[in-house]
Every structure is written in C-alpha cells, then in structure tokens.
Design an enzyme around this catalytic site. Structure first.
Site, PDB file in Angstrom:
ATOM      1  N   SER A 119       0.865  -1.181   0.000  1.00 30.45           N
ATOM      2  CA  SER A 119       0.000   0.000   0.000  1.00 30.45           C
ATOM      3  C   SER A 119       0.892   1.218   0.000  1.00 30.45           C
ATOM      4  CB  SER A 119      -0.885   0.014   1.241  1.00 30.45           C
ATOM      5  OG  SER A 119      -0.091   0.341   2.373  1.00 30.45           O
ATOM      6  N   LYS A 120       0.261   2.376  -0.098  1.00 26.74           N
ATOM      7  CA  LYS A 120       1.046   3.607  -0.118  1.00 26.74           C
ATOM      8  C   LYS A 120       1.836   3.771   1.164  1.00 26.74           C
ATOM      9  CE  LYS A 120      -1.817   6.192  -3.260  1.00 26.74           C
ATOM     10  NZ  LYS A 120      -3.058   6.886  -3.310  1.00 26.74           N
ATOM     11  N   ARG A 121       1.377   3.084   2.220  1.00 25.96           N
ATOM     12  CA  ARG A 121       2.078   3.212   3.512  1.00 25.96           C
ATOM     13  C   ARG A 121       3.425   2.485   3.524  1.00 25.96           C
ATOM     14  NH1 ARG A 121      -2.049   0.953   6.300  1.00 25.96           N
ATOM     15  NH2 ARG A 121      -3.573   1.881   4.936  1.00 25.96           N
ATOM     16  N   ASN A 122       3.553   1.402   2.754  1.00 23.53           N
ATOM     17  CA  ASN A 122       4.819   0.665   2.832  1.00 23.53           C
ATOM     18  C   ASN A 122       5.594   0.615   1.512  1.00 23.53           C
ATOM     19  OD1 ASN A 122       3.276  -1.169   1.446  1.00 23.53           O
ATOM     20  ND2 ASN A 122       3.205  -2.705   3.054  1.00 23.53           N
TER      21      ASN A 122
END
Ligand code: GLU
Length: 465
Positions: free
Chosen positions: A237-240
């Site tokens: 995801s954009k988080r990782n």
C-alpha cells in the site's frame, strides 16, 4: 482451447503495481496460449470512478506493452446486458425479491453476532413470494447444502461450503445491478475463459459461480494470484511502498524492468532473474505461481533496472536519459565530449534520474561539496591537491592513460594509500566521492577546468580553516 483473459480494473485510483502484475499475468497467459487479452473497466461505482484514473490505467498498461486485443469495454455502458441477465435469473426461479429493511438486517446481524455466528442474510424473504417494488432488492437463491468446488490453477482444488454463502443481492432497490452480477455477465459476454486475479477475490468466486450456474453459463478457469506485500510483509500500500506505476517511470525505471520485477512477484524460473516480456511468453507457467504472498523488494528492482539499462545500446540509453537530463537542466551541447561523459557515468546509479543527477557536476560548476566527504577527505589535503595539480600540468598528453600514470607516480612519491590521494581530487572535481575511476573522471574535463576546480577546492580549504 483458445484462452481469453481479461484485466478488470476499477478506475478508483491510479494504476498500481499489484494491478499491473495481474494484468501482466493475464496478458502472458493469453499470449502463450495464442489467445486474447481483454480489458474491462469496472466503473459501476460512479462516485469513486473517474475518467482520469481510467486513462491513467490504460496508458500505464500500454506504456509497458500490455495492449488489449479489442477496445476496452466499460460496465457503465452495458446496463442493458445486466438487466436482461437479471430478468433471466428471475424467470428461471433462481432469485427472489426481498424487502428487509436496513433496521431488520442490522438487528439480524446483531443477533447472529451475539450468538457467536457469522453474520449473513438468513434468507427470511426467500419463500414469501414478494413482488418487485421500490423497496425490494433481488437476491440469488444460493444452494443451502453441499459444497462448491472449483479448480484453481494456482491453488489447486478450492472448496467452499454453500452454507457459508448467503443469498447475495443481484439488483439493488433502485434496479441497479451489483458488482457480482456485472462481473459474471461480462465474463460471459466477453467470451472470457480464464479469470486471473488477486487472491483477495477468492471468496467472491463461489458466489460468482452460483450466479453463472443460475444463468446457465459455462464454467470458467480460475487463477488467484498471491497478494503483493511490502517490505513489512503487509499488503502493498502507499504506507509501505511506492505503489503507482507512473512514480516508477518518473524515477527512471524502464518499462521492461517493471515487467521483469512484477513477473518475479510470485513466480520464478530456477536461478533466472532477467526476463523481458517475450521471454515470459515462452517461460511463464501459471501453475508455477506460488500461493504465499510475494514481497516487493525495491533493492531488487534497482538491481533489475541496472541490468536492463546496461543492456540498452548507447543511443537508446541516451534517448531514454534525455527527459531526465532536461529535468536537471543539462544541455548536452554545452560539452563536446558529452557522449563520453554519459558512457562513463551510465551505470553510476540504478535509475535514469539518478544517473542524470550524477551528471550535473560534469556540466555545471560545483557550488558545494558533500559535507561528510569533504570533512573526511578534503580537509588537510592541500599538499596532495597542489602536488597532483603540478604533475597534471606537466603532462604532455591529456588522456586517461597518461593521467593514470601521473596519479600512480604521485601516489608513490607521496607514499599515500589510494583513498588519501584520489578522494580529495575526486571531491574537487565532482563534489563527492562517487565517480568512475579517477583517471577517467579527470579525462572527462579539460586541463583548464581541472585547474579551476582544484583551485576552488584549495580556496574552500583556505576559507574553512
Ligand atoms: N474490479 C475488480 C478489482 O479492481 C477486479 C474484479 C475481477 O478481476 O474479477 O479489484
């Protein structure tokens, strides 16, 4: 049998790399079976779908060479098909109208949860024989007993108990078809034989098969791909991770590198690491895709991109580099030997943007030195800089070989370890300790420029002490 596959993106976000991998595997599977690859835009969620995202997805795929064999279709333009299919299911007696209110469904859910049961619609309207009204939804009569078994090319035999599946909604009360109905109707109407999609859709499959059966459609072949994970082993995801394909292109990763990287997400072939699209069409086996989640490793992508960049001819490399040179305002006509500079530096970084940035000191004056490098190697290096400068000025020929020779002699005369001699000069010339071999680096400049840069470093040292 000829295979027909499809990629069915929902245009609710930019093309992300998990989606590209799904598209790629669909494409390769179709091509290696001399079949067709199609695209269907699943844009029934009018609030979240946009034309911009659709364009971004189609262009991103086309950029990496994944073009559909027929023009893409859009679900938003196919309502009539879904309406007819719903009518057919109603006529077959496989569906019923249900008028359960939101409140009643909520109460049902609470009761089930407090009894420790899985919340699901309990089928209470199934035998009421209700008529269609503005308060009714159409539900599928899902078989209550037995199992639903299907063969998955990746996961083998997959079994779901029908008792776990509730009577899903086919038409909402406003008459609009739901996702599952559209998906099944389209797969049939587009002549799809094989559904290759992410494992997150696995639990949708038995529901969709029940719809297919209610419509009398032939069965499909399935392959559910392992999820793409970030470095933290959580779903990508954009988080990782950087997830947008365009962001990778903007850094100067080649399209072929992205294909190579994505192909290796969940699939391998012995020790072979470098693949181009054509190789995949020969080598890829969908049955060899692993079940476990596949970690996206940016370091590996750098390594792959390095290989793909190295395989480009000089002219191709230069052409691919040009937009990145423009972005750092390098004008190649400023230097007569710009091709030589590019050739010397082309593997300095794993991305085209990285290489372009590394080329800046060869085309512009240095306005600062890398602080760590300067502290470590530049301070106190005046005698080295001066000695080497004198020696270089005495050279009769200005080329890599003669410069190397002079540097050798300087090192022996000053009896210094290589870094103590080379790094101060390298920093003076390029601002940092990263450059090709020193003789080559120096030969990329003319003697006037070498003198200017060594003088500037001496001046810097005089001011900083
Ligand atoms: N539209 C779905 C998605 O974007 C894909 C559905 C499918 O492949 O069947 O996740």
């Amino acid at each position: 049998m000829t295979k027909v596959t499809r990629f069915a993106p929902s245009p609710t976000g930019a093309l992300h790399i998990g989606g590209v991998r799904t598209a790629l595997f669909n494409y390769v599977y179709a091509k290696q079976n001399k079949g067709k690859f199609l695209i269907r835009v699943e844009d029934t969620d009018a609030e979240r779908s946009t034309k911009e995202y659709e364009d971004n997805i189609l262009k991103g795929l086309s950029d990496i060479g994944i073009d559909p064999d027929e023009p893409p279709v859009r679900q938003s333009e196919r309502s009539e098909l879904y309406r007819l299919a719903a009518e057919k299911i109603i006529e077959s007696g496989n569906a019923y109208w249900c008028d359960c209110s939101k409140e009643a469904l909520e109460e049902m859910r609470k009761e089930q949860e407090s009894a420790g049961k899985k919340p699901m619609y309990d089928g209470r309207s199934r035998n009421l024989g209700l008529k269609r009204s503005e308060n009714t939804v159409l539900r599928l009569k899902t078989p209550k007993d037995g199992n639903l078994v299907f063969h998955d090319l990746v996961r083998g035999e997959v079994v779901f108990q029908n008792s776990e599946l509730d009577d899903l909604i086919l038409l909402r009360s406003d008459g609009s078809p739901t996702y599952h109905l559209c998906n099944v109707v389209d797969d049939f109407n587009q002549g799809i034989t094989t559904v290759v999609r992410g494992e997150d859709h696995l639990s949708n499959t038995p529901r969709q098969i029940h719809i297919q059966q209610a419509l009398g459609y032939p069965p499909l072949e399935y392959a559910h791909l392992p999820m793409v994970l970030g470095q933290d082993k959580k779903r990508l995801s954009k988080r990782n991770a950087v997830t947008s394909l365009q962001d990778y292109f903007d850094q100067g990763y080649l399209e072929s590198s992205m294909i190579n990287m994505l192909a290796r997400l969940g699939w391998s072939k012995g020790d072979k690491e470098i693949f181009y699209l054509d190789d995949l069409i020969v080598d890829f086996r969908i049955q060899e895709v692993q079940k476990a989640g596949a970690v996206f490793d940016p370091v590996k992508l750098d390594w792959i991109n390095n290989h793909h960049l190295a395989a480009l001819s000089f002219d191709d490399f230069k052409e691919r580099l040009t937009p990145f040179l423009n972005s750092v305002e390098i004008d190649l006509t400023q230097k007569q030997n710009s091709n030589k500079i590019i050739e010397a530096m082309r593997s300095s970084k794993p991305t085209l943007l990285g290489v372009a940035k590394d080329l800046v000191p060869y085309f512009f004056q240095i306005d600062s030195y890398d602080e760590k490098a300067a502290n470590k190697f530049l301070s106190g290096s005046e005698p080295v800089l001066e000695y080497v400068q004198r020696k270089l000025n005495k050279l009769e020929a200005w080329n890599e070989e003669s410069i190397d020779h002079a540097l050798q002699e300087a090192q022996t005369a000053l009896s210094l370890p290589t870094p103590k001699l080379n790094q101060p000069i390298r920093i003076a010339m390029t601002g940092s300790t990263q450059s090709p071999s020193l003789g080559l680096t120096l030969s990329l400049f003319d003697l006037v420029e070498v003198n200017n840069r060594i003088d500037a470093a001496l001046k810097y040292l005089a001011h900083s002490t």
